[in-house]
Write a protein that holds these residues in place. Structure first.
Motif, PDB file in Angstrom:
ATOM      1  N   ASP B 256      48.978  58.952  53.919  1.00  0.00           N
ATOM      2  CA  ASP B 256      49.032  59.534  55.290  1.00  0.00           C
ATOM      3  C   ASP B 256      47.513  60.410  55.483  1.00  0.00           C
ATOM      4  O   ASP B 256      46.735  60.489  54.492  1.00  0.00           O
ATOM      5  CB  ASP B 256      50.087  60.657  55.134  1.00  0.00           C
ATOM      6  N   ASP B 257      47.295  60.830  56.513  1.00  0.00           N
ATOM      7  CA  ASP B 257      46.164  61.610  56.700  1.00  0.00           C
ATOM      8  C   ASP B 257      46.430  62.649  57.598  1.00  0.00           C
ATOM      9  O   ASP B 257      47.276  62.551  58.568  1.00  0.00           O
ATOM     10  CB  ASP B 257      44.827  60.877  57.068  1.00  0.00           C
ATOM     11  N   THR B 308      53.649  52.971  50.857  1.00  0.00           N
ATOM     12  CA  THR B 308      53.903  52.926  52.196  1.00  0.00           C
ATOM     13  C   THR B 308      52.722  53.684  52.874  1.00  0.00           C
ATOM     14  O   THR B 308      52.366  54.793  52.823  1.00  0.00           O
ATOM     15  CB  THR B 308      55.264  53.671  52.635  1.00  0.00           C
ATOM     16  N   ASN B 309      52.407  53.098  54.103  1.00  0.00           N
ATOM     17  CA  ASN B 309      51.461  53.723  54.987  1.00  0.00           C
ATOM     18  C   ASN B 309      51.983  54.567  56.045  1.00  0.00           C
ATOM     19  O   ASN B 309      52.561  53.631  56.955  1.00  0.00           O
ATOM     20  CB  ASN B 309      50.054  52.997  55.497  1.00  0.00           C
ATOM     21  N   THR B 310      52.205  55.911  56.185  1.00  0.00           N
ATOM     22  CA  THR B 310      52.756  56.456  57.585  1.00  0.00           C
ATOM     23  C   THR B 310      51.693  57.136  58.373  1.00  0.00           C
ATOM     24  O   THR B 310      52.213  57.976  59.279  1.00  0.00           O
ATOM     25  CB  THR B 310      53.607  57.540  56.904  1.00  0.00           C
ATOM     26  N   ALA B 311      50.340  56.672  58.090  1.00  0.00           N
ATOM     27  CA  ALA B 311      49.587  57.475  58.970  1.00  0.00           C
ATOM     28  C   ALA B 311      49.543  56.824  60.510  1.00  0.00           C
ATOM     29  O   ALA B 311      49.995  55.951  60.665  1.00  0.00           O
ATOM     30  CB  ALA B 311      47.950  57.145  58.458  1.00  0.00           C
ATOM     31  N   SER B 312      49.085  57.797  61.454  1.00  0.00           N
ATOM     32  CA  SER B 312      49.007  57.269  62.642  1.00  0.00           C
ATOM     33  C   SER B 312      48.212  56.095  62.859  1.00  0.00           C
ATOM     34  O   SER B 312      48.625  55.198  63.969  1.00  0.00           O
ATOM     35  CB  SER B 312      48.433  58.511  63.660  1.00  0.00           C
ATOM     36  N   SER B 313      46.938  55.892  62.521  1.00  0.00           N
ATOM     37  CA  SER B 313      46.033  55.074  62.594  1.00  0.00           C
ATOM     38  C   SER B 313      45.318  54.264  61.713  1.00  0.00           C
ATOM     39  O   SER B 313      44.824  53.120  61.486  1.00  0.00           O
ATOM     40  CB  SER B 313      45.030  55.359  63.720  1.00  0.00           C
TER      41      SER B 313
END
Ligand SMILES: [Cu+2]
Lengths: 160, 591
Positions: B256-257, B308-313
Motif C-alpha cells: 500500500d502507499d 496483495t496490492n491495496t494501493a489506490s494506483s
C-alpha cells in the motif's frame, strides 16, 4: 531552464509522423543507402512470462519484437554475408544485444530490456554472430527513445 | 503469536500478522529514503499551511479554512509547473474524523489472524483509528481497530456470516474481492445493495468456493476509505494438504502507499475524487500498514508469501534481494505450471502466491524497484524503495525443502479444468471494449503540457511523475471511459447481458492516443477469467484471475467463465479512475 526549453523545442520539431504512431510498441524502420529498397516496421510485445507485464527485477520492460520487412536484397549482394540480424542497441551505441535473425516477411526476435534502444538490422556472415560486423540496412528507435532526440546520429545514415 | 500448523506440514507457521515472532531482529542498515519527496527549494512553498493566514491573495479556497498541506510533494528533480502553482482542486478538502481528538481513538493494532469455520459469524466494524506512521499520528480508518483488517482464514467451500457495522463518517459497504459468491453480498452500492450509512449495519453471507488469497474493501469512495486503511486479506485453504509445494513459513503481505507532506496527510476531495488523472500515488510505501517490514528465518527456509496490492494506483515491482522467487498461484487459481520470476508485478487489487527460498545467511531486502520517467528531461530514472528486510541466520532449515523448491510443478488439476475452455480460446470476441478518457475544463497548463508530452507514454507508469497536474484533476473534470466498440455506449450505459454458463471472450484495447493514456488494472467481480492472449500472442501459462493489467497500447483477450448469476461490476481498480466513472456491469442472467 534554457536546456529544458531547448529540449521542448527539439521535441516539437520531431516530425509528428516519426513519433510513436500506435502507442508505446510500434517502431518505424528506416533504410540506409546500403538497402534503399528495404522497408519495415516492428511491434514490441512483452516477452513471455508469468506476470501480466514482463520486466526485469529493476523494472525495465522486457520486449520481444515482431519485425516485418520487405525489399531486403539477398545478403550476399552486400558482401560476404549470409543473414540479416536484429540488434537492440543502447542510444550511446556502447551495448549491442543480439535479438536474432530476421528476413523478408515476419520474424519474431528477442528479448530487449534496455529502457531506450535502437532497433538495428545488419547484414552478417552468420545468423548468430557474436558481434556486429556488417552494414546497417534498417534501423529504428524504440518508442521510449522519443523521450530524447537522437535520430540524427551519423551512424544511421549509412556512415559507420 | 504462534500460528496453527497447516494440515500435512505439522509446522508452526508464522504469518505477517504476528509481529512478535516475525520482528525480533532490528534491521541491519537504515533504509534508503523514499524515492519521492518534497523539494522545498524548488517551490519555496513546502510545508505551507493553507488557511486565512497564508497571505496568498486570489486563491480560490472556497472560503474553507481547513488547514491543507500545500503544495503536494513533487518527485526528485521535478518542479511544480508555474501555471499550476496557485491552483487548488475544485473540491472541499476532506480527511477522516474531522474535529475528532486523535487521543480519544484506539491506536490501530496489526492485523490479527482470524481462523473461521463453515457457519461461523464474524463481527466486523469499520471505525476511526489512530495510526502512527514514521512518528506522525494520523486519524485513519480500520476494521475492528486493526490495520490491515482481520486476516480471515477459512477452509475452501466454507460460508461465514459477517455482521458488518459502519462506525466511520462516510457511507460504506464491504466488497469481497475475487469471491464467486451470491450476488446479493457483493457489496456494490446501487447494484447489489444500498450503501450502509454511518451508524447502520448490514449482514453479509460470504462464501469461499476457490482456494487462494483474496481481500475485502469498501466499494464506496475507495479513493478515501480504502486509502485510509479499510482493507484486509482472506486466505482460503484447499482441503488438499499438498495444494502448494511445502514451505517452512507463511506470510500475508499487503502492499500500500500513503501520500503525506511532512506531518500532514494530503486531504481528499469531499464531493469528488482528486488525482483523477493518475490516481493518488503515495510517497510512503507500506507493508501491512507499516513503512518497514521485517522477518527472521533460518538458512535455506522456504517462505510462502501471499501478496496483495491495496494501493489506490501504484503498481509494484517486488523482489527479495535476489532470493529466487517461484510463482505458484495468482488470484483465483494456481498456474498450470510453476515458474520462476525475477520479480512480482503487482497492480492494484492483484494477488500472487509466491514461494521464496533464502539460501544464505545474511540480509535480503524486500524492494520495490522501478524505472520512473522524468517527463522534463525525457529520461528514465531507476528508483528503489526498501520495504523490508529478511534476516537469515545460519541455523539450517528443518525440514529442508531445497529439493521441493527446485522442482517446478505442473498442476494437472488446473490444466484439466482449463482444458474445458480451450476450444473457446480462438473464438471471435463476443465483446470489444476500448479504454479511454474524456477531459473537460482542466487547468490550461495541464492541457498544454499533455498536448506536448505525446511522444511517449510508458505501457506501465510506475510512479506519478506529474503530481501537481494529477492532484488538480478531479472526477468533475475527467471522465474515464470503458467504451463498447459495437454500440459506442460508455461505462454504466453499456447494457451487457450474457447467459449463465456461457464462455465469453472479451477483448479490451487501451487506446494510446487518448488525452492521458495509462495502464488500467481491470477487475471483474464474481466470475473467473483467463488471460488467453496479449497483443495477439497466446499466453502460455494460465491461471484463473479476477484482475488484469491492460498496458497502454495493449490489446488483451479475456475468457470469462460466466458461471455465477447476477449483476457484476467490471471496472478499473485505480480508485480514482473508478471514481471517475470507469465501470460497467456484466449481467449474467440465470439459465
Ligand atoms: Cu484505470
Amino acid at each position: 531552464m534554457l536546456a529544458r526549453n531547448a529540449a521542448w523545442l527539439a521535441l516539437l520539431l520531431i516530425p509528428a509522423a516519426a513519433r510513436a504512431q500506435g502507442g508505446p510498441f510500434d517502431i518505424a524502420l528506416f533504410n540506409t543507402p546500403q538497402s534503399p529498397s528495404a522497408t519495415g516496421q516492428a511491434r514490441l510485445v512483452f516477452a513471455p512470462g508469468v506476470m501480466d507485464v514482463a520486466v526485469t527485477a529493476d523494472g525495465r520492460a522486457r520486449y520481444d519484437a515482431r519485425v516485418t520487412i520487405a525489399g531486403l536484397p539477398a545478403p550476399r549482394t552486400l558482401g560476404p554475408y549470409t543473414a540479416y540480424v536484429a540488434w537492440a542497441v543502447t542510444p550511446d551505441l556502447t551495448q549491442w544485444h543480439r535479438l536474432g535473425a530476421v528476413h523478408n516477411g515476419v520474424s519474431m526476435v528477442g528479448t530487449a530490456d534496455f529502457n531506450k534502444f535502437l532497433l538495428v538490422i545488419t547484414a552478417e556472415a552468420s545468423a548468430a554472430p557474436e558481434a556486429h560486423h556488417g552494414p546497417v540496412v534498417l534501423h529504428g528507435t524504440s518508442p521510449s527513445g522519443w523521450l530524447q532526440n537522437f535520430t540524427t546520429h551519423p551512424l544511421f545514415r549509412g556512415v559507420y | 503469536m504462534m500460528m496453527r500448523g497447516i494440515a500435512g506440514l505439522g509446522l508452526a507457521l508464522a504469518l505477517a500478522a504476528a509481529p512478535a515472532a516475525a520482528q525480533q531482529k532490528p534491521p541491519v542498515k537504515p533504509p534508503p529514503k523514499p524515492a519521492m519527496k518534497p523539494l522545498p527549494g524548488d517551490t519555496g512553498m513546502a510545508g505551507m499551511k493553507m488557511g486565512a493566514d497564508t497571505g496568498m491573495a486570489g486563491m480560490d479556497m472556497g472560503g474553507d479554512t481547513m488547514q491543507m498541506a500545500m503544495p503536494i510533494p513533487m518527485p526528485k528533480g521535478m518542479i511544480m509547473m508555474p501555471g499550476l502553482r496557485n491552483l487548488l482542486p475544485p473540491v472541499t478538502p476532506f480527511l477522516p474524523g474531522e474535529g475528532v481528538d486523535p487521543g480519544t481513538l484506539p491506536l490501530a493494532r496489526p492485523s490479527q489472524l482470524t481462523p473461521m469455520k463453515n457457519g461461523d459469524t464474524l463481527d466486523l466494524t469499520a471505525m476511526l483509528v489512530r495510526r502512527v506512521v514514521k512518528g506522525h499520528t494520523y486519524v485513519m480508518y480500520g476494521y475492528n481497530g486493526e490495520s490491515p483488517g482481520p486476516l480471515i482464514r477459512v477452509p475452501q467451500n466454507a460460508t461465514i456470516i459477517v455482521k458488518f457495522h459502519n462506525a466511520i463518517d462516510l457511507p460504506t459497504t464491504v466488497h469481497w474481492h475475487g469471491l464467486r459468491q451470491d450476488n446479493r453480498y457483493d457489496g456494490v452500492p446501487g447494484v447489489t445493495q444500498a450503501p450502509v450509512a454511518p451508524g447502520d449495519s448490514f449482514t453479509y453471507k460470504v462464501h469461499f468456493p476457490d482456494a487462494g488469497v483474496y481481500w475485502y474493501h469498501p466499494h464506496v469512495r475507495e479513493d478515501i476509505e480504502q486509502a485510509m486503511g479499510l482493507f484486509g486479506n482472506m486466505l482460503v485453504d484447499s482441503p488438499d494438504s499438498n495444494y502448494y509445494s511445502p514451505a517452512n513459513a507463511e506470510q500475508a503481505l499487503i502492499f500500500d502507499d500513503l501520500l503525506i507532506n511532512d506531518d500532514t496527510l494530503i486531504p481528499f476531495g469531499k464531493e469528488a475524487p482528486d488525482f483523477a488523472l493518475m490516481g493518488r500515488v503515495g510517497n510512503v510505501l507500506l507493508v501491512n500498514s507499516e513503512p518497514r517490514y521485517s522477518l527472521h528465518v533460518h538458512q535455506g527456509e522456504v517462505v510462502r508469501f501471499y501478496l496483495t496490492n491495496t494501493a489506490s494506483s501504484r503498481t509494484f515491482n517486488l523482489s527479495f534481494g535476489g532470493a529466487p522467487i517461484k510463482v505458484v498461484a495468482s488470484e483465483v487459481s494456481r498456474f498450470e505450471h510453476e515458474e520462476m520470476t525475477p520479480s512480482v508485478v503487482l497492480a492494484p487489487a492483484q494477488r500472487y502466491v509466491v514461494q521464496v527460498r533464502f539460501p544464505k545467511p545474511g540480509t535480503y531486502a524486500l524492494v520495490n524497484a522501478i524505472q520512473a520517467i522524468n517527463h522534463f528531461q525525457g529520461e528514465f530514472q531507476a528508483e528503489v524503495d526498501t520495504l523490508g528486510l529478511i534476516t537469515v541466520d545460519s541455523t539450517p532449515a528443518s525440514p529442508d525443502y531445497a529439493r521441493q523448491f527446485a522442482e517446478l510443478r505442473t498442476n494437472r488439476a488446473v490444466i484439466a479444468d482449463i482444458d474445458k475452455y480451450r476450444p473457446y480460446f480462438d473464438k471471435k470476441p463476443d465483446k470489444t471494449f476500448t479504454l479511454t478518457i474524456r477531459p473537460r475544463a482542466l487547468p490550461l497548463a495541464t492541457v498544454q503540457f499533455m498536448n506536448v508530452d505525446t511522444a511517449y507514454f510508458a505501457p506501465v507508469e510506475w510512479v506519478d511523475g506529474m503530481p501537481d497536474m494529477n492532484w488538480l484533476s478531479t472526477s468533475k473534470q475527467v471522465k474515464w471511459i470503458i467504451r463498447d466498440d459495437a454500440t459506442g455506449k460508455e461505462d454504466m450505459d453499456i447494457d451487457w447481458h450474457v447467459k449463465q454458463g456461457s464462455v465469453i471472450k472479451l477483448r479490451i484495447f487501451n487506446d494510446p492516443k487518448s488525452f492521458h493514456p495509462m495502464q488500467h488494472p481491470i477487475h471483474l467481480h464474481g466470475q473467473r477469467m483467463l488471460v488467453v492472449a496479449r497483443d495477439g500472442v497466446r499466453v502460455a501459462n494460465l491461471s484463473w484471475k479476477d484482475t488484469v493489467i491492460i498496458p497502454v497500447g495493449s490489446t488483451v483477450d479475456l475468457l470469462i467463465d460466466a458461471s455465477n448469476p447476477g449483476a457484476w461490476m467490471l471496472h478499473c481498480h485505480i480508485a480514482e479512475h473508478l471514481g471517475s466513472g470507469m465501470m460497467t456491469v456484466l449481467h449474467v442472467d440465470p439459465r
